[in-house]
Design a protein around this motif. Structure first.
Motif, PDB file in Angstrom:
ATOM      1  N   GLU A  70       6.502 -11.909   0.121  1.00  0.00           N
ATOM      2  CA  GLU A  70       6.516 -10.654  -0.621  1.00  0.00           C
ATOM      3  C   GLU A  70       7.917 -10.071  -0.511  1.00  0.00           C
ATOM      4  OE1 GLU A  70       4.326  -6.301  -0.643  1.00  0.00           O
ATOM      5  OE2 GLU A  70       3.330  -8.002   0.299  1.00  0.00           O
ATOM      6  N   THR A  81       5.781 -11.201  -5.460  1.00  0.00           N
ATOM      7  CA  THR A  81       5.484 -12.296  -4.553  1.00  0.00           C
ATOM      8  C   THR A  81       5.901 -13.620  -5.159  1.00  0.00           C
ATOM      9  OG1 THR A  81       3.603 -11.077  -3.674  1.00  0.00           O
ATOM     10  CG2 THR A  81       3.637 -13.440  -3.258  1.00  0.00           C
ATOM     11  N   GLN A 134       3.006 -13.378   3.236  1.00  0.00           N
ATOM     12  CA  GLN A 134       1.573 -13.401   2.975  1.00  0.00           C
ATOM     13  C   GLN A 134       0.942 -14.691   3.475  1.00  0.00           C
ATOM     14  OE1 GLN A 134       1.139 -12.623  -1.209  1.00  0.00           O
ATOM     15  NE2 GLN A 134       1.690 -10.474  -0.980  1.00  0.00           N
TER      16      GLN A 134
END
Length: 145
Positions: A70, A81, A134
């Motif tokens: 991100e 992202t 992430q």
């Protein structure tokens, strides 16, 4: 115009597997394209001065290959992202960004909170802050991905 990626000496840590694969990739690009591939040259220089760690020992805040990252635009705070991938898997329109692109090369080995910078082949300067990871394969126990 030439594309460049900004690498700061001693700030990059790579896994053993990423280092080995990327060394082969950069060497192949330099063999086939010669000195006309600035990304391969920058990647090779970065590989030469990187700290190399076992995949099991990689910090969970480090961008490795196949990480979903991100990013935050420092100018307006907008977040987006991308996934850092190998050239054969790149689909920029789907957020799959090659490590052999200026953006991808600048992300490799960066850490959460770090500002990365790049210049596109058209000469446009860009930057982003690594806001979060992430997904990182090593943190998920995927050491051979």
């Amino acid at each position: 115009m030439q594309a460049t990626a900004s690498f700061t000496r001693l700030e990059r840590t790579l896994t053993q597997l990423d280092h080995a694969r990327l060394h082969k990739l950069a060497a192949h690009a330099l063999q086939t394209r010669g000195a006309t591939d600035p990304i391969a040259q920058a990647l090779e220089e970065m590989l030469d001065c990187s700290e190399i760690v076992a995949p099991q020992d990689v910090s969970p805040d480090l961008v490795t290959m196949n990480s979903r990252v991100e990013l935050e635009d420092p100018a307006n705070g907008e977040r987006y992202t991308i996934t850092l991938c190998y050239p054969r898997d790149a689909k920029p329109s789907e957020g799959e960004v090659s490590v052999m692109s200026p953006v991808g090369a600048s992300l490799l080995g960066a850490r959460v909170g770090q500002l990365v910078e790049w210049t596109t082949p058209a000469g446009v300067h860009g930057s982003a802050r690594v806001a979060a990871l992430q997904f990182q394969p090593e943190a998920a126990g995927e050491y051979l991905r």
